[in-house]
Design an enzyme around this catalytic site. Structure first.
Site, PDB file in Angstrom:
ATOM      1  CB  CYS A  13      -0.849  -0.007   1.256  1.00 55.74           C
ATOM      2  SG  CYS A  13       0.196  -0.054   2.714  1.00 55.74           S
ATOM      3  CD  GLU A 122      -2.702   0.326  13.023  1.00 59.41           C
ATOM      4  OE1 GLU A 122      -2.356  -0.470  12.134  1.00 59.41           O
ATOM      5  OE2 GLU A 122      -3.786   0.933  12.997  1.00 59.41           O
ATOM      6  CB  SER A 214       1.138  -9.531   7.680  1.00 58.91           C
ATOM      7  OG  SER A 214       0.103  -8.870   7.006  1.00 58.91           O
TER       8      SER A 214
HETATM    9 FE1  F3S Z   1      -0.808   0.920   4.377  1.00 57.48          FE
HETATM   10 FE2  F3S Z   1      -0.865   2.951   5.885  1.00 57.48          FE
HETATM   11 FE3  F3S Z   1      -3.029   1.873   5.031  1.00 57.48          FE
HETATM   12  S1  F3S Z   1       0.593   1.322   6.034  1.00 57.48           S
HETATM   13  S2  F3S Z   1      -2.597  -0.254   4.889  1.00 57.48           S
HETATM   14  S3  F3S Z   1      -1.580   2.920   3.777  1.00 57.48           S
HETATM   15  S4  F3S Z   1      -2.662   2.580   7.069  1.00 57.48           S
END
Ligand code: F3S
Length: 289
Positions: A13, A122, A214
């Site tokens: 991402c 997190e 993950s």
């Molecule tokens: Fe990636 Fe940030 Fe979303 S690490 S999954 S863009 S919260």
């Protein structure tokens, strides 16, 4: 012949791409990483190859410290700075935004409710912006610790949207609507999950590529399993050692920290298999959960 289809939005991402780029640029001898940068061993060993050392509980001074994409406890960060270290801040901006929301409301006396996995870094980092006083609610939706007080609800970025909505509605009832709901689930996750569901409906087998630690990869596995009978979670295609003679359509998706090279390798390997070719089934090497 076998058809291999890759889900849209599979793999890295924006936040992970940013983190990996920043970390690779900063990497070198004398640089430390606090915890794994992302939940993918291939990425982490690439950093180690460049001289980055993993920092445990020992303290270092006057060094550069890479902070992972899903964040660290606020006090830990403050300690690093107090020890004259420079921070390479790879925390995803979407996670930092949750810190801001939580910190601002916590100082105004709101009860902070976090939807997420209490063991996940997190979530722990988010809670640290409420002095660890937030109420963490997991998948069991246990709301017993919530008290009648003005509240906010935020979510771990990788959560499933529908479950978040269910919890939000439940809390609204309990708290007589005295709750601000911040849907902080990342759209990258949402899109990846939707694409995984769509693909899983169309294929005979789904391969979910990603690190075992993950959480977003595991969620993809759960979603794929809803729509497809045969789903495997694999760290890389090297773990794929089973009989595919019954599969015509193979779907591939990947978690947020899975490099595109892992996906490409999986596709090319799968495309090489011939449907009539019997591969030796090695039951014990199944990476099925
Ligand atoms: Fe990636 Fe940030 Fe979303 S690490 S999954 S863009 S919260």
């Amino acid at each position: 012949t076998i058809k291999v289809l890759v889900a849209e939005h599979a793999g890295f991402c924006g936040g992970v791409k940013r983190a990996v780029t920043m970390a690779m640029e900063a990497a070198g001898p004398g640089v430390y990483s606090f915890g794994d940068l992302v939940h993918n061993d291939l990425v982490n060993s690439a950093l180690a190859d460049r001289g980055v050392q993993s920092l445990g509980t020992e303290s270092v001074t006057d060094s550069r410290i890479i902070i992972r994409s899903h964040g660290i406890h606020r006090k830990q960060r403050e300690q690093f700075i107090a020890d004259h270290n420079t921070i390479v801040d790879c925390v995803c901006p979407k996670v930092s935004k949750i810190y801001d929301i939580v910190a601002a409301h916590y100082t105004q006396g709101y009860q902070i409710i976090i939807f997420g996995d209490a063991d996940h870094p997190e979530v722990q980092s988010i809670n640290s912006y409420a002095d660890d006083q937030g109420i963490i609610i997991g998948g069991d939706m246990d709301v017993s610790r919530v008290v009648l007080q003005k509240s906010i609800l935020v979510s771990q970025t990788t959560n499933i949207e529908e479950k978040f909505e269910i919890l939000a509605n439940l809390l609204k009832k309990i708290l007589n609507d005295d709750i601000l709901v911040y849907n902080t689930i990342c759209s990258a996750t949402r899109l990846r999950q939707l694409a995984t569901a769509e693909l899983a409906k169309q294929v005979d087998v789904m391969l979910v590529l990603g690190g075992k630690k993950s959480s977003n990869t595991r969620k993809l596995y759960d979603i794929a399993s809803k729509y497809c009978d045969t789903v495997y979670l694999l760290e890389s295609i090297d773990d794929f050692k089973f009989n595919i003679k019954n599969f015509v359509k193979i779907g591939i998706t990947a978690g947020a920290s899975t490099p595109s090279s892992v996906i490409e390798e999986a596709v090319s390997r799968m495309e090489k298999f011939d449907n009539n070719e019997m591969m030796e089934a090695i039951e014990n090497s199944f990476k099925r959960i």
